[in-house]
Design a protein around this motif. Structure first.
Motif, PDB file in Angstrom:
ATOM      1  N   ASP A   8      -2.456  -4.654   2.507  1.00  0.00           N
ATOM      2  CA  ASP A   8      -3.755  -4.999   1.924  1.00  0.00           C
ATOM      3  C   ASP A   8      -3.922  -4.430   0.517  1.00  0.00           C
ATOM      4  O   ASP A   8      -5.015  -4.458  -0.041  1.00  0.00           O
ATOM      5  CB  ASP A   8      -4.910  -4.560   2.824  1.00  0.00           C
ATOM      6  N   SER A   9      -2.828  -3.920  -0.059  1.00  0.00           N
ATOM      7  CA  SER A   9      -2.894  -3.405  -1.433  1.00  0.00           C
ATOM      8  C   SER A   9      -1.986  -4.228  -2.336  1.00  0.00           C
ATOM      9  O   SER A   9      -0.893  -4.654  -1.946  1.00  0.00           O
ATOM     10  CB  SER A   9      -2.460  -1.932  -1.476  1.00  0.00           C
ATOM     11  N   THR A  10      -2.453  -4.483  -3.551  1.00  0.00           N
ATOM     12  CA  THR A  10      -1.636  -5.156  -4.557  1.00  0.00           C
ATOM     13  C   THR A  10      -0.576  -4.186  -5.052  1.00  0.00           C
ATOM     14  O   THR A  10      -0.860  -3.008  -5.254  1.00  0.00           O
ATOM     15  CB  THR A  10      -2.517  -5.614  -5.736  1.00  0.00           C
ATOM     16  N   ILE A  11       0.649  -4.651  -5.234  1.00  0.00           N
ATOM     17  CA  ILE A  11       1.705  -3.754  -5.685  1.00  0.00           C
ATOM     18  C   ILE A  11       2.431  -4.336  -6.894  1.00  0.00           C
ATOM     19  O   ILE A  11       2.439  -5.543  -7.130  1.00  0.00           O
ATOM     20  CB  ILE A  11       2.723  -3.430  -4.571  1.00  0.00           C
ATOM     21  N   THR A  12       3.058  -3.438  -7.644  1.00  0.00           N
ATOM     22  CA  THR A  12       3.832  -3.804  -8.817  1.00  0.00           C
ATOM     23  C   THR A  12       5.258  -3.303  -8.651  1.00  0.00           C
ATOM     24  O   THR A  12       5.482  -2.137  -8.318  1.00  0.00           O
ATOM     25  CB  THR A  12       3.221  -3.182 -10.089  1.00  0.00           C
ATOM     26  N   LEU A  13       6.220  -4.181  -8.871  1.00  0.00           N
ATOM     27  CA  LEU A  13       7.627  -3.798  -8.853  1.00  0.00           C
ATOM     28  C   LEU A  13       8.081  -3.608 -10.289  1.00  0.00           C
ATOM     29  O   LEU A  13       8.106  -4.559 -11.074  1.00  0.00           O
ATOM     30  CB  LEU A  13       8.478  -4.873  -8.173  1.00  0.00           C
ATOM     31  N   ASP A  14       8.413  -2.369 -10.630  1.00  0.00           N
ATOM     32  CA  ASP A  14       8.864  -2.038 -11.981  1.00  0.00           C
ATOM     33  C   ASP A  14      10.386  -2.138 -12.008  1.00  0.00           C
ATOM     34  O   ASP A  14      11.087  -1.292 -11.440  1.00  0.00           O
ATOM     35  CB  ASP A  14       8.400  -0.629 -12.353  1.00  0.00           C
TER      36      ASP A  14
END
Length: 551
Positions: free
Chosen positions: A407-413
């Motif tokens: 339920d959380s937005t995530i960022t792949l760096d």
């Protein structure tokens, strides 16, 4: 002694107190054991005295006094303190704590597995992207989370069927076929059609595989492009899922629901339940009775069945195939589906709070050099699973996508996840595993093997005690991840465990230096290192991530 074993010991102490007439209360089915954040409060704590106070008609501290006397008699318990209103703080002796290392090593891959969900039959549906293009990054998240969850559920005793729902009926498949046909004939894609290199690639493959297709009349061509193009696209999806390490037990065709008459039968079953009604020439399901914002059309006035009718038939199919709990994992744009899917279950006579679960996954974005990456060379306007694998690899993608709550937005760096640094979470955990494998190699080179004469009482430093306590938590973490359908608990646990191991490694010499003798402590620490390696390997395997011996 594991937390589960200590819980049973406390439960036995309550039972003994009841039998002796010291307490008049029902023995609880489960006693909660927690590891205090402040280690000055002992190795474990329980609130059982507070839990029993009302039923026993005694103050919690009075109950704690009764139980503490019995707990102090248990082999391996060195101290029991009463804190606050009646908490019991329990300290184990070093030998009892250290024995856990042997338990783990001897259990091997089985350590952590439990029967918290024994016998529960779960149908777990995830990804289920339309077979009109490559899996995009949102689907990649579900591929990682869903496959990891299936492994976790099985490790906690559930019977799991993983399923991919192929939306191979309807308007989108027609547009996909028309797009392939246009590409094969050198024409622009139709309005609202599909574009991207993958359309050209599939069209070329289809023409090569079906000689003479372009010589057919346009209508006949379109039928071939629809049937064969769908096969090629599904094969491509299966290939990418295999490369990503994601397995499905069932590939379920939406078209089969229509062809078999399952949709019509589902409508009749729901009508028998009393929730189907006719209005303005259409057939409706009264989903508002169960929290939906409006009733849903099953069959339009022109006789065409709706997607919702297929959804109803699909849910009933899962139940007919033995599913006790149907878990749907849907994308961020499917919030509106939650109530309507639950309403289908309720209309079918099921418990909408038990027999069906709908999880929504939030958006994923990728960044490189601080800038968001939005485009794919192959698919044009989306990032595909192949892009993710090419840019950061399967291990980094699976671990990073599974380590956060859905339920959380995530960022792949991309920069971070391809770097061998402690800030990269998958590297941090895998490096701990390789460190332990390195210790084993060096020990073998020097002819040092774990002695069967293991002296667990020697594992007495604060770093060893902390590491042992963390190892004991793995079964409980795994049970929690299964119960809540949240595999990210396993990943976060592994990071904490890796940190505890790195600190142990930095403060506690495992192998002797130079001409130093091999001691009982050497052997004890080898047992502890091997136990930690076992747990990290077990956890990474549940997440579908490799366990490298060298990096």
């Amino acid at each position: 002694m594991t937390p589960a074993e200590l819980s049973q010991a406390v439960q036995a102490a309550v039972s003994a107190a009841v039998e002796a007439g010291e307490l008049t209360v029902a023995v609880p089915e489960h006693v909660t054991i927690e590891r205090p954040k402040n280690r000055d409060h002992g190795d474990y704590a329980t609130n059982v005295a507070l839990q029993l106070a009302k039923a026993a008609g005694k103050p919690p501290r009075a109950i704690a006094e009764i139980l503490s006397a019995r707990l102090r008699e248990i082999a391996g318990v060195s101290k029991v303190d009463i804190a606050g209103p009646g908490f019991l703080n329990i300290t184990l002796d070093a030998a009892t704590q250290g024995e856990l290392a042997r338990t783990i090593v001897e259990a091997g891959p089985a350590y952590g597995r439990n029967e918290a969900l024994k016998g529960l039959k779960i149908n777990l549906e995830f990804v289920s992207a339309n077979p009109t293009g490559p899996i995009h990054i949102g689907g990649v998240r579900w591929a990682a989370v869903g496959d990891s969850l299936a492994r976790v559920l099985r490790a906690t005793g559930a019977e799991v069927t993983t399923e991919y729902y192929l939306n191979d009926a309807g308007v989108q498949i027609g547009k996909f076929a028309a797009s392939l046909q246009a590409a094969a004939n050198g024409r622009p894609a139709p309005e609202d059609g599909y574009v991207g290199e993958y359309i050209v690639d599939i069209a070329k493959a289809l023409v090569a595989g079906v000689p003479g297709v372009l010589d057919l009349p346009e209508d006949e061509q379109l039928k071939v492009f629809r049937a064969e193009g769908l096969k090629l696209m599904v094969a491509e999806i299966k290939r990418s899922m295999d490369e990503f390490g994601t397995h499905f037990d069932v590939w379920f065709s939406e078209k089969s629901l229509h062809d078999s008459g399952a949709v019509e039968k589902a409508i009749e079953r729901l009508r028998e339940q009393g929730h189907v009604f006719d209005q303005e020439g259409a057939i409706w399901l009264r989903t508002t009775d169960f929290g939906d914002d409006k009733d849903r059309v099953l069959v339009k006035a022109d006789g065409e069945t709706t997607y919702f009718a297929a959804d109803a038939a699909y849910y009933l199919s899962k139940r007919d195939r033995g599913s006790e709990v149907s878990v749907y994992m849907l994308g961020a744009d499917h919030h509106g589906y939650v109530n309507r899917l639950k309403a289908i279950a309720a209309c079918a006579g099921d418990d909408m709070d038990r027999n069906i679960e709908v999880k929504i996954g939030q958006f994923v974005k990728m960044v490189r050099d601080g800038e968001e990456v939005r485009m794919s060379k192959r698919a044009g306007n989306i990032i595909t699973i192949d892009d993710v694998i090419d840019w950061i690899g399967v291990d980094a993608a699976r671990y990073t996508l599974a380590r956060s709550s859905t339920d959380s937005t995530i960022t792949l760096d991309i920069n971070l996840l391809t770097r061998q640094a402690n800030e990269n979470p998958v590297f941090y955990v895998q490096y701990a595993h390789t460190r332990m494998c390195g210790v084993q190699r060096k020990a073998a080179e020097r002819g040092i093997a774990k002695s069967a004469d293991f002296k667990p009482e020697l594992l007495s430093t604060e770093w060893e005690s902390t590491l042992l306590g963390q190892l004991g938590e793995f079964p409980r973490v795994l049970a929690k991840a299964g119960e809540h359908r949240e595999p990210h608990h396993v990943a976060r646990y592994l990071e904490d465990l890796a940190g505890d191991y790195h600190r142990f490694y930095d403060h506690c010499q495992i192998l002797p230096k130079g001409d130093e003798p091999v001691t009982d402590l050497t052997h004890a620490r080898l047992w502890l290192a091997d136990a930690t390696r076992t747990v990290i390997a077990n956890g990474l395997t549940l997440l579908g991530v490799s366990t490298p011996e060298r990096m």
